[in-house]
Structure formats: structure tokens, C-alpha cells
Design an enzyme around this catalytic site. Structure first.
Site, PDB file in Angstrom:
ATOM      1  N   LYS A 182       0.875  -1.182   0.000  1.00 41.84           N
ATOM      2  CA  LYS A 182       0.000   0.000   0.000  1.00 41.84           C
ATOM      3  C   LYS A 182       0.906   1.224   0.000  1.00 41.84           C
ATOM      4  O   LYS A 182       1.504   1.565   1.011  1.00 41.84           O
ATOM      5  CB  LYS A 182      -0.930   0.039   1.212  1.00 41.84           C
ATOM      6  CG  LYS A 182      -1.992   1.141   1.032  1.00 41.84           C
ATOM      7  CD  LYS A 182      -2.461   1.753   2.316  1.00 41.84           C
ATOM      8  CE  LYS A 182      -1.485   2.670   2.964  1.00 41.84           C
ATOM      9  NZ  LYS A 182      -1.204   3.941   2.258  1.00 41.84           N
ATOM     10  N   GLU A 260       9.861   1.131  10.729  1.00 42.61           N
ATOM     11  CA  GLU A 260      10.909   2.146  10.544  1.00 42.61           C
ATOM     12  C   GLU A 260      10.192   3.467  10.745  1.00 42.61           C
ATOM     13  O   GLU A 260       9.430   3.915   9.895  1.00 42.61           O
ATOM     14  CB  GLU A 260      11.519   1.993   9.151  1.00 42.61           C
ATOM     15  CG  GLU A 260      12.864   2.649   9.025  1.00 42.61           C
ATOM     16  CD  GLU A 260      12.750   4.031   8.416  1.00 42.61           C
ATOM     17  OE1 GLU A 260      12.616   4.999   9.220  1.00 42.61           O
ATOM     18  OE2 GLU A 260      12.779   4.144   7.194  1.00 42.61           O
TER      19      GLU A 260
HETATM   20  C1  SIN Z   1      13.636   7.390   5.226  1.00 42.88           C
HETATM   21  O1  SIN Z   1      13.639   8.590   5.300  1.00 42.88           O
HETATM   22  O2  SIN Z   1      12.785   6.720   5.805  1.00 42.88           O
HETATM   23  C2  SIN Z   1      14.631   6.620   4.410  1.00 42.88           C
HETATM   24  C3  SIN Z   1      15.868   7.329   4.149  1.00 42.88           C
HETATM   25  C4  SIN Z   1      16.929   6.443   3.552  1.00 42.88           C
HETATM   26  O3  SIN Z   1      16.701   5.270   3.202  1.00 42.88           O
HETATM   27  O4  SIN Z   1      18.038   6.925   3.446  1.00 42.88           O
END
Ligand code: SIN
Length: 490
Positions: A182, A260
Site C-alpha cells: 500500500k 521504521e
Molecule cells: C527514510 O527517510 O525513511 C529513508 C531514508 C533512507 O533510506 O536513506
């Protein structure tokens, strides 16, 4: 359609479920807007929970055949997709810039970063090794094998419309798990273009499914994914608040959840740093994607002895950044994604100024209007300011002054978040001391850029759970199974 591409068939306006291009079951549609102009550049289906369930069923059907393919064959599928994505770099970059606003040069960089996950996991599929454990009894043999966890789902953000998808999908597919994706409501076109390329690369139906949604219908889709007993792994990138809500919803089905989430990166410059290198690193760590990354430097801590020199050189470097629509030549700072993001940045800068911060540069909306904000350097930043605790997600660099190493470690760790940190020092003992003391999942030492497909990406504390990228990323989509053989004659 405002987008001009070499291959216009990459822009599609339907979702992708079970190898078919389809509308939302409700028939509703959602506009996709260019943040640089506020104008519509297309539309996609506004899918709901029922559509997510169709995607989950398609993935479940694909699971058996996909998991039993030899790992090398799964890897070959990823490799073919990697080549298709790489060949389409310019068109994908144009789509990314149009829907997320980042400068074209960064969008091209993102396509290469995104594709690197396909390339890495094409190889990693074949390295899903198990273990042989020295047995505790002479007639026993003990083995550990790794197996795909089952159907996986990804909920991805708008700030890296390609990379955050491929970082998850490549690992899941390599491990043997079909996926339902998604994408963010703001950036579905990139996700669908990646699906076009996957289909052309011969990915079997149901192995990749893309369900597009609005902000409102995203909640229903998130809920359907979380509550589905068929989905065994969920990978989410986004805000801490949303991550906590999804974890709660997913608890009832005991699935593996990787998160994350938000960051509040410290960027520390010690007196013994190479100041020019620190300025270049701060520029990269702060202004990438207009300051809209989870690993962006949120708080710059500069030691007293180097403070004046750093502020002068850094301010001069930031003054050289050109603001404008991402597609314009030479632009390095684009618009903020939407009005909400813009209002937050305005509020954080006002709060800091009211509490005594001085704008050495910028500090105001840019003359272009819309959601453009001037690249800003604030000195005199203090821990009492909101920007010391909240993720700025904009082109604002607040500089805090500090005296000693223990003091700055205390300041840097005084946050709920723990995603990334950066520091500059030429003292190797200090490098180890500080790296070990900072509470976060990733540390850039004398560099402002640390993301790579081959390395683990993820945080501690309220910044998340699990790791993406590198060999660790595969583990999010695997179960460990222990095999104990008895009656073995020696
Ligand atoms: C993010 O901002 O979540 C990812 C940044 C990255 O992979 O460098």
C-alpha cells in the site's frame, strides 16, 4: 496528464492485484497532486479494506509456487526487474519528482538506490543459509533451516516513493514471500510504474500486489492487513504514532511487525573535526529531499571552539542552495509535500524564534509561495524549543552550541527517538567512545550519508523495530525452523 515521459505506458491509473490491473471495488478515485504546483497529475483507485483482502488472497495463492521456486530462480526474477527499473531511470525519476517534489537529480539517485535493493536481494536469495549445531547427544543431529514466513505486506511513505517499496519488496520476494504493497496516498504513481516493470520482467501474478488508497481509506487497508491471519509479516515506514497504532492492530494475529519510524538525528561537530568535511556532510544530511527524510540531521550540535567557523562556512554553503520546482535545472531544495508539512515547519521556526533562536539565513516562507520554505540556518537553538524534540521534516538547520563530549552525548540522547546520528571528529578513540554511547540504530562517522542496500537500516527506542537492507533485511521475512534427528548411528 502533465507528465511527459519517454515511455508513457509507465503511468497507469489502476491498482495491481493478482496480475490484473483493476479499479477499487467502490469505484471511487483519488487525485494525485504535484506539490510544486498544487495541480493534479493523474488519479488512481481509492481502494478499501475489501480490495486489500483481494490482494492478500492473490498473494496467498501465489505463495506456494513462489516459495518452491529455487532461490536462484527467484533471484533471477529480481535481477530482471532490476534491469527493467534501471533502464527506466529517467522516466521513474520524472514520476517521483512530479508526485513527491524532490529535485530531479535526487530522484535519479533514488531510482538507483531503489534498484540496488533488487540487485542485492537477487544475490541474497541464494544466501539464506541455515546452521548445523554440534549435537548434545551422540545419536542426535541438530539443524536449523530458514523458511519464508508467508504472505507479507508493506505500507510505505511518500518521501522515497520507489526506494521504500523496493527495500521491502526485494527482501520479501527473495525470502519467498509474495507481498501486498500500500503506497502512500501522495505517491501511488511511482508504485504502479514499478509494478508495470515487474509485470514486464515476468514476475508471476500475485507475487506483487499494489493497492492504492487515500489518507482515509489507508486506515481501512491498514486494518485489513493487520487483522488478516493470512498476512504473516508487516513492514511499515512512517510516523511513530501510526506505527504504534498498526502494532496494536496487528497484535491480535501475532504477526511479525517491522517498523521504521520517526527520527531526531543529532549531527555533532567536535572541535577536532575537519570543518569543511563537516559542512559538506551537514549539507547532505540536512537538505536531502528538502529535509524530508527520517535520517535527516534534525539537531546540529557544534562545539564552542569551532562554532563560529562552522556557522560561517555552513551558512555560506546553505545560501548556495537553489529553491524551486524539482524538475527545474539546478534546483536542490523543492517544495514541502503538502500544506500540513508546511504548517508544521512554519510553527517550529516561529516557536524557535520566539524562544530566542536567530535566523542566520532564511527563516521565512520562500517567495515562490505554495509549500516552498527558505533553506534556514538557526543559531542559539535550545533544548526547550519544539524542534529539539519533534522531527522537523523541512529545510531547517538548528545549531546548538556545546562545550564537552559528555554534555553533547547527554543532549543527543535526550530524545525518545533513536534512528540515526552523525558526528565529525579526527580522534579515533573519541570516534569509538561516542559511537558506542549514542542511542540509535545507525551512525555516520565523518559522513553525512549512510544509507545503503548492503547495510542494516533501522532504529531503537521510538524509532522502530527490525532492520531493512543487508543480510539482516531478509530475516524479517523468514521463520527459523529447528530440525532434531534422533537414532543416528555413529
Ligand atoms: C527514510 O527517510 O525513511 C529513508 C531514508 C533512507 O533510506 O536513506
Amino acid at each position: 496528464m502533465a507528465l511527459t515521459l519517454t515511455d508513457s505506458s509507465l503511468v497507469v491509473s489502476r491498482g495491481f492485484i493478482g496480475g490484473a490491473w483493476c479499479e477499487a471495488s467502490s469505484g471511487r478515485r483519488l487525485d494525485v497532486v504535484d506539490p510544486a504546483t498544487g495541480r493534479s497529475i493523474g488519479s488512481v483507485p481509492e481502494m478499501e479494506g475489501a480490495d486489500a483482502e483481494r490482494g492478500i488472497s492473490a498473494a496467498a495463492e501465489a505463495f506456494g509456487p513462489w516459495r518452491t521456486l529455487p532461490a536462484a530462480t527467484r533471484g533471477q526474477h529480481l535481477r530482471t526487474w532490476f534491469e527493467a527499473v534501471t533502464a527506466a531511470t529517467d522516466d521513474l525519476a520524472a514520476i517521483i519528482t512530479a508526485e513527491c517534489g524532490k529535485p530531479l537529480v535526487e530522484a535519479r539517485g533514488e531510482v538507483s538506490y531503489a534498484a540496488s535493493f533488487l540487485e542485492w536481494y537477487a544475490g541474497e536469495a541464494q544466501r539464506a543459509y541455515g546452521d548445523v549445531i554440534p549435537p548434545v547427544h551422540a545419536d542426535k543431529r541438530m539443524l536449523v533451516i530458514r523458511q519464508p514466513i508467508g504472505v507479507a505486506a508493506a505500507i510505505t511513505p511518500w518521501n522515497f516513493p520507489a526506494a521504500m517499496i523496493l527495500r521491502k519488496v526485494a527482501a520479501a520476494l527473495a525470502a519467498g514471500c509474495p507481498m501486498v504493497v500500500k503506497p502512500a496516498p501522495q505517491t501511488p504513481l511511482t508504485a504502479l510504474a514499478l509494478a508495470v516493470l515487474a509485470e514486464r520482467a515476468g514476475l508471476p501474478p500475485g507475487v506483487l500486489n499494489v493497492v492504492t488508497a487515500s489518507v482515509d481509506s489507508s486506515r481501512a487497508i491498514g486494518q485489513a492487513i493487520c487483522e488478516s491471519p493470512t498476512v504473516r509479516a508487516l513492514s511499515f515506514t512512517g510516523s511513530t504514532q501510526a506505527g504504534i497504532a498498526l502494532s496494536r492492530q496487528a497484535a491480535g494475529t501475532v504477526k511479525k511487525v517491522s517498523l521504521e519510524l520517526g527520527g531526531n538525528a543529532s549531527f555533532i561537530v567536535f572541535d577536532d573535526a575537519d570543518v569543511d568535511a563537516a559542512v559538506a556532510g551537514a549539507l547532505a544530511a540536512k537538505f536531502r529531499n528538502t529535509g524530508q527524510t527520517c535520517v535527516c540531521a534534525n539537531r546540529l550540535f557544534v562545539q564552542a571552539g569551532i562554532h563560529a567557523t562552522f556557522v560561517k562556512k555552513f551558512t555560506a554553503a546553505v545560501a548556495g542552495l537553489k529553491v524551486g520546482p524539482g524538475a527545474d535545472e539546478g534546483v536542490s531544495v523543492g517544495p514541502l509535500i503538502d500544506d500540513r508539512a508546511y504548517a508544521k515547519v512554519v510553527g517550529l521556526v516561529d516557536d524557535a524564534k520566539n524562544l530566542g533562536a536567530q535566523a542566520k539565513l532564511g527563516g521565512e516562507p520562500a517567495s515562490l509561495g505554495g509549500t516552498f520554505f527558505q533553506p534556514t540556518v538557526l543559531t542559539g537553538a535550545q533544548p526547550t524549543m519544539r524542534l529539539a524534540h519533534e522531527e522537523i521534516f523541512g529545510p531547517i538547520a538548528p545549531i546548538f552550541r556545546f562545550e564537552t563530549e559528555p554534555e553533547v552525548i547527554g543532549l543527543a540522547n535526550a530524545t525518545d527517538f533513536g534512528l540515526a546520528s552523525y558526528f565529525y571528529s579526527r580522534d579515533i578513540s573519541r570516534c569509538f567512545r561516542v559511537a558506542e554511547a549514542l542511542e540509535c540504530g545507525m551512525i555516520g562517522i565523518n559522513t553525512g550519508l549512510l544509507s545503503s542496500a548492503v547495510a542494516p537500516f533501522g532504529g531503537v527506542k521510538f524509532s522502530g523495530l527490525g532492520r531493512e537492507g543487508g543480510r539482516y533485511g531478509l530475516e524479517e521475512y523468514q521463520e527459523i525452523k529447528y530440525l532434531c534427528f534422533g537414532e543416528i548411528d555413529s
